[in-house]
Design an enzyme around this catalytic site. Structure first.
Site, mmCIF file in Angstrom:
data_model
loop_
_atom_site.group_PDB
_atom_site.id
_atom_site.type_symbol
_atom_site.label_atom_id
_atom_site.label_comp_id
_atom_site.label_asym_id
_atom_site.label_seq_id
_atom_site.Cartn_x
_atom_site.Cartn_y
_atom_site.Cartn_z
ATOM 1 N N ASN A 11 50.092 92.983 23.964
ATOM 2 C CA ASN A 11 49.610 92.590 25.109
ATOM 3 C C ASN A 11 49.306 93.034 26.464
ATOM 4 O O ASN A 11 50.577 92.067 26.638
ATOM 5 C CB ASN A 11 48.937 91.402 24.479
ATOM 6 C CG ASN A 11 48.049 90.490 24.858
ATOM 7 O OD1 ASN A 11 48.094 88.657 24.010
ATOM 8 N ND2 ASN A 11 46.658 91.190 25.312
ATOM 9 N N ASN A 62 41.200 85.647 31.675
ATOM 10 C CA ASN A 62 40.880 86.514 30.846
ATOM 11 C C ASN A 62 40.404 87.778 31.725
ATOM 12 O O ASN A 62 40.377 87.775 33.008
ATOM 13 C CB ASN A 62 39.506 86.429 29.828
ATOM 14 C CG ASN A 62 40.433 85.102 28.768
ATOM 15 O OD1 ASN A 62 41.320 85.029 27.952
ATOM 16 N ND2 ASN A 62 39.813 84.570 28.602
ATOM 17 N N CYS A 71 48.466 81.866 25.841
ATOM 18 C CA CYS A 71 48.233 82.940 25.981
ATOM 19 C C CYS A 71 50.231 82.900 24.722
ATOM 20 O O CYS A 71 51.075 83.137 26.026
ATOM 21 C CB CYS A 71 49.209 84.179 27.334
ATOM 22 S SG CYS A 71 48.683 86.023 26.295
ATOM 23 N N GLY A 72 50.404 83.210 24.029
ATOM 24 C CA GLY A 72 51.716 83.533 23.111
ATOM 25 C C GLY A 72 52.686 84.360 23.506
ATOM 26 O O GLY A 72 53.967 84.712 24.006
ATOM 27 N N ASN A 73 51.277 86.129 23.308
ATOM 28 C CA ASN A 73 52.438 87.367 24.098
ATOM 29 C C ASN A 73 52.681 87.041 25.764
ATOM 30 O O ASN A 73 53.606 86.955 26.057
ATOM 31 C CB ASN A 73 51.374 88.346 24.158
ATOM 32 C CG ASN A 73 51.520 88.755 22.252
ATOM 33 O OD1 ASN A 73 52.552 88.570 21.826
ATOM 34 N ND2 ASN A 73 50.412 88.650 22.323
ATOM 35 N N ASN A 162 44.276 77.869 22.192
ATOM 36 C CA ASN A 162 43.326 78.312 22.281
ATOM 37 C C ASN A 162 42.492 77.883 20.869
ATOM 38 O O ASN A 162 43.098 78.312 19.883
ATOM 39 C CB ASN A 162 43.365 79.810 22.705
ATOM 40 C CG ASN A 162 43.615 79.838 23.885
ATOM 41 O OD1 ASN A 162 43.652 79.427 25.126
ATOM 42 N ND2 ASN A 162 44.840 81.487 23.472
ATOM 43 N N HIS A 164 40.719 79.330 17.501
ATOM 44 C CA HIS A 164 40.492 80.944 16.331
ATOM 45 C C HIS A 164 39.870 80.277 14.949
ATOM 46 O O HIS A 164 39.931 79.334 14.515
ATOM 47 C CB HIS A 164 42.117 80.377 16.404
ATOM 48 C CG HIS A 164 42.907 81.104 17.809
ATOM 49 N ND1 HIS A 164 42.753 82.428 17.855
ATOM 50 C CD2 HIS A 164 43.579 80.335 18.233
ATOM 51 C CE1 HIS A 164 44.245 82.349 19.103
ATOM 52 N NE2 HIS A 164 44.262 81.400 19.344
ATOM 53 N N GLU A 213 39.228 88.830 21.397
ATOM 54 C CA GLU A 213 39.620 88.221 21.591
ATOM 55 C C GLU A 213 38.566 87.102 22.714
ATOM 56 O O GLU A 213 37.927 88.296 22.854
ATOM 57 C CB GLU A 213 40.436 88.175 22.797
ATOM 58 C CG GLU A 213 42.190 88.417 22.436
ATOM 59 C CD GLU A 213 42.863 87.834 23.037
ATOM 60 O OE1 GLU A 213 43.531 87.175 23.750
ATOM 61 O OE2 GLU A 213 43.935 88.801 22.955
ATOM 62 N N ARG A 214 38.455 86.528 22.794
ATOM 63 C CA ARG A 214 36.938 85.316 23.787
ATOM 64 C C ARG A 214 37.243 86.278 25.410
ATOM 65 O O ARG A 214 38.321 85.608 25.257
ATOM 66 C CB ARG A 214 36.714 83.945 23.977
ATOM 67 C CG ARG A 214 37.628 83.537 24.402
ATOM 68 C CD ARG A 214 37.487 81.961 24.306
ATOM 69 N NE ARG A 214 39.201 81.253 24.964
ATOM 70 C CZ ARG A 214 38.814 79.972 24.449
ATOM 71 N NH1 ARG A 214 37.631 80.045 24.598
ATOM 72 N NH2 ARG A 214 40.051 79.069 25.679
ATOM 73 N N CYS A 222 47.619 89.658 20.045
ATOM 74 C CA CYS A 222 47.459 87.854 20.463
ATOM 75 C C CYS A 222 48.323 86.929 19.769
ATOM 76 O O CYS A 222 48.457 87.042 18.619
ATOM 77 C CB CYS A 222 45.666 87.417 19.796
ATOM 78 S SG CYS A 222 45.585 86.245 20.600
ATOM 79 N N GLY A 223 49.020 86.528 20.742
ATOM 80 C CA GLY A 223 50.365 85.757 20.111
ATOM 81 C C GLY A 223 49.513 84.571 19.289
ATOM 82 O O GLY A 223 50.010 84.097 18.276
ATOM 83 N N THR A 224 49.016 83.537 19.865
ATOM 84 C CA THR A 224 47.575 82.413 19.211
ATOM 85 C C THR A 224 47.285 83.100 18.358
ATOM 86 O O THR A 224 47.888 81.553 17.704
ATOM 87 C CB THR A 224 47.552 81.960 20.279
ATOM 88 O OG1 THR A 224 46.341 82.561 20.808
ATOM 89 C CG2 THR A 224 47.953 81.338 21.595
ATOM 90 N N GLY A 225 46.912 83.818 18.694
ATOM 91 C CA GLY A 225 46.019 84.498 17.127
ATOM 92 C C GLY A 225 46.662 84.248 15.891
ATOM 93 O O GLY A 225 45.668 84.492 14.800
#
Length: 279
Positions: A11, A62, A71-73, A162, A164, A213-214, A222-225
């Protein structure tokens, strides 16, 4: 302008050190630098800025120029950047985001003296529909059927900074995300659009995930994902409280701690290259 290209399990983002640089129009810049043919090539743009409430601030965009809350990553790479470049000289630090101040713990490689792995306290998952936000009466939105095209998908909705929507499938590799992803992202039930995770349970400690991801489309990670998917799987009773999430770009370790109700994400952060250009 000087920039750094970094990634967390694939990412990738372009990072600008706003302790030294100024960016007049970050949304427009995000579109230009993200282009993989005419720009640098990335999933978006992240500005690393001074903060009055934390060790630094992360401002994330984005690839379509839209602003992201978290953004987790990306935040793991921010932690690596500020430590490796001497902006912060401690292994526990805080980063301000639109989703609140996050605490990071850095693991230092003894040979290089640089950050190799980062654990992020991602905070408590949010299930309240109007806070995610999603337009459902169920609370929580757990295995609720959503009509997409000519099929119904059971989705579980959660915010980890975010919004999900997580759906569990039997064969994640066989999905056509280029067709499915936009249908979820722009569905009328998601007023701020949605990040969608398609998850295949392997066993109680391991699952595979692909993400749409939107604002960016399908990304390698996606870290948060990953956090949202792990929480959704735990909420549905599919997995234990600590799990490895396998994404296209690598794996993340996710733990939902029952003591403080917070989700902890651990994964690598890598620098690809630095450069200088006129944007």
């Amino acid at each position: 302008m000087k920039f750094t290209k970094m990634h967390g399990i694939g990412n990738d983002y372009v990072y600008i050190d706003c302790f030294k640089e100024q960016v007049k129009d970050p949304s427009e810049l995000a579109i230009r630098v993200s282009d993989r043919h005419f720009g640098i090539g990335s999933d978006g743009l992240i500005l690393i800025k001074p903060s009055k409430v934390a060790d630094c601030e992360m401002e994330m965009y984005n690839m379509d120029g839209s602003r992201g809350e978290m953004c987790g990553n990306g935040i793991r790479c921010v932690g690596k950047y500020v430590y490796d470049n001497g902006i912060v000289n401690k292994t526990t630090l805080t980063v301000d985001t639109l989703a609140g101040v996050k605490t990071l713990k850095l693991q230092i490689d003894e040979s290089s003296k640089q950050v190799a792995m980062v654990t992020v306290n991602m905070g408590e998952p949010v299930f309240q529909p109007d806070q995610i936000p999603v337009l459902f009466e169920e609370n929580p939105v757990k295995s609720v059927l959503l009509a997409v095209g000519d099929r119904e998908y059971p989705i579980t909705c959660v915010s980890m900074g975010n919004p999900h929507a997580v759906t569990f499938v039997k064969d994640v590799d066989g999905l056509d995300l280029a067709e499915l992803g936009p249908c979820f992202e722009k569905h009328e039930k998601f007023p701020n659009r949605i990040n969608t995770e398609f998850v295949e349970i392997i066993d109680r400690n391991h699952m595979k995930m692909r993400v749409w991801e939107r604002g960016s489309g399908e990304t390698l990670a996606c870290g948060t994902g990953a956090c949202a998917s792990a929480v959704a799987a735990m909420l549905n009773g599919y997995v234990d409280r600590k799990i490895e999430v396998e994404l296209l770009g690598g794996s993340l370790s996710i733990r939902w701690n029952p003591e403080d109700n917070c989700v902890y994400m651990t994964g690598p952060a890598k620098m690809v290259y630095t450069g200088e250009g006129i944007f």
